[in-house]
Design a protein around this motif. Structure first.
Motif, mmCIF file in Angstrom:
data_model
loop_
_atom_site.group_PDB
_atom_site.id
_atom_site.type_symbol
_atom_site.label_atom_id
_atom_site.label_comp_id
_atom_site.label_asym_id
_atom_site.label_seq_id
_atom_site.Cartn_x
_atom_site.Cartn_y
_atom_site.Cartn_z
ATOM 1 N N THR A 195 0.808 -1.217 0.000
ATOM 2 C CA THR A 195 0.000 0.000 0.000
ATOM 3 C C THR A 195 0.841 1.265 0.000
ATOM 4 O OG1 THR A 195 -0.138 -0.089 2.410
ATOM 5 C CG2 THR A 195 -1.947 -1.061 1.158
ATOM 6 N N PRO A 228 -7.678 2.029 -3.154
ATOM 7 C CA PRO A 228 -7.611 2.751 -1.875
ATOM 8 C C PRO A 228 -8.963 2.895 -1.182
ATOM 9 C CG PRO A 228 -6.305 3.887 -3.509
ATOM 10 C CD PRO A 228 -7.044 2.802 -4.232
ATOM 11 N N LEU A 287 -9.743 -0.522 0.252
ATOM 12 C CA LEU A 287 -8.894 -0.773 1.423
ATOM 13 C C LEU A 287 -9.438 -0.033 2.643
ATOM 14 C CD1 LEU A 287 -5.324 -0.582 -0.119
ATOM 15 C CD2 LEU A 287 -6.249 -2.517 1.139
ATOM 16 N N TYR A 290 -5.738 0.813 7.649
ATOM 17 C CA TYR A 290 -5.283 1.370 6.374
ATOM 18 C C TYR A 290 -4.912 2.841 6.522
ATOM 19 C CZ TYR A 290 -5.296 3.242 1.673
ATOM 20 O OH TYR A 290 -4.955 3.895 0.525
#
Length: 168
Positions: A46, A86, A89, A97
């Motif tokens: 990430t 994103p 997530l 996250y």
């Protein structure tokens, strides 16, 4: 840093080979196919550069398209889920996250399942809609999406469980 690049490079090529040599030839009931190359997008770190990630997702989908002779549908679906990742997530993992404390091996099973399921369902919906490209055949699109998604989710969860390194 170098080990992360090498692991992702190996994962990229291995998933393409498995998809092209094995999974593209699996055809249950005429329309159920696993697309495990999505696992590269699921497991990509990430913290890395987002533009590079979207470019790698495009190259992943494009290479599957070249071997499958599918005209860019895999590339389009891969770029879409890479771009939406994103948001998914944040939805699946929340605070973990936001704080960048995300290690896929240490996450709970339910959150991983939700995350992989969302990415896979979005990918397959776009993929099959672009493949069939007809609103009149929406039932066929939903049927292919549902059954291929279930098969892909099961395989991806099985692969992540088998190949995960549990760190405590």
């Amino acid at each position: 840093m170098n080990s992360v690049v090498s692991i992702n490079s190996i994962r990229f090529f291995v998933l393409i080979l498995i998809q092209v040599l094995i999974c593209n030839h699996v055809n249950f009931l005429g329309y159920i196919n696993p697309y495990i190359y999505v696992l590269f997008i699921v497991l990509y770190p990430t913290k890395n550069n987002r533009i590079l990630f979207i470019l790698l997702s495009f190259l992943l989908g494009l290479s599957i398209d070249l071997f499958s002779d599918s005209g860019g549908i895999h590339a389009a679906a891969s770029v879409l889920i890479a771009y939406a990742r994103p948001v998914l997530l944040r939805f699946s993992f929340g605070v973990q996250y936001e704080n960048y404390a995300l290690k896929f091996e240490n996450l709970e099973f339910g959150s991983k399942l939700v995350y992989i399921s969302l990415l896979t369902i979005i990918h397959h919906t776009v993929l099959f809609y672009l493949e069939i490209f007809s609103v009149s055949k929406i039932i066929l699109i939903l049927q292919k999406t549902l059954f291929s998604s279930i098969f892909t989710i099961l395989l991806c969860m099985l692969i992540t469980i088998i190949f995960s390194r549990k760190t405590k």
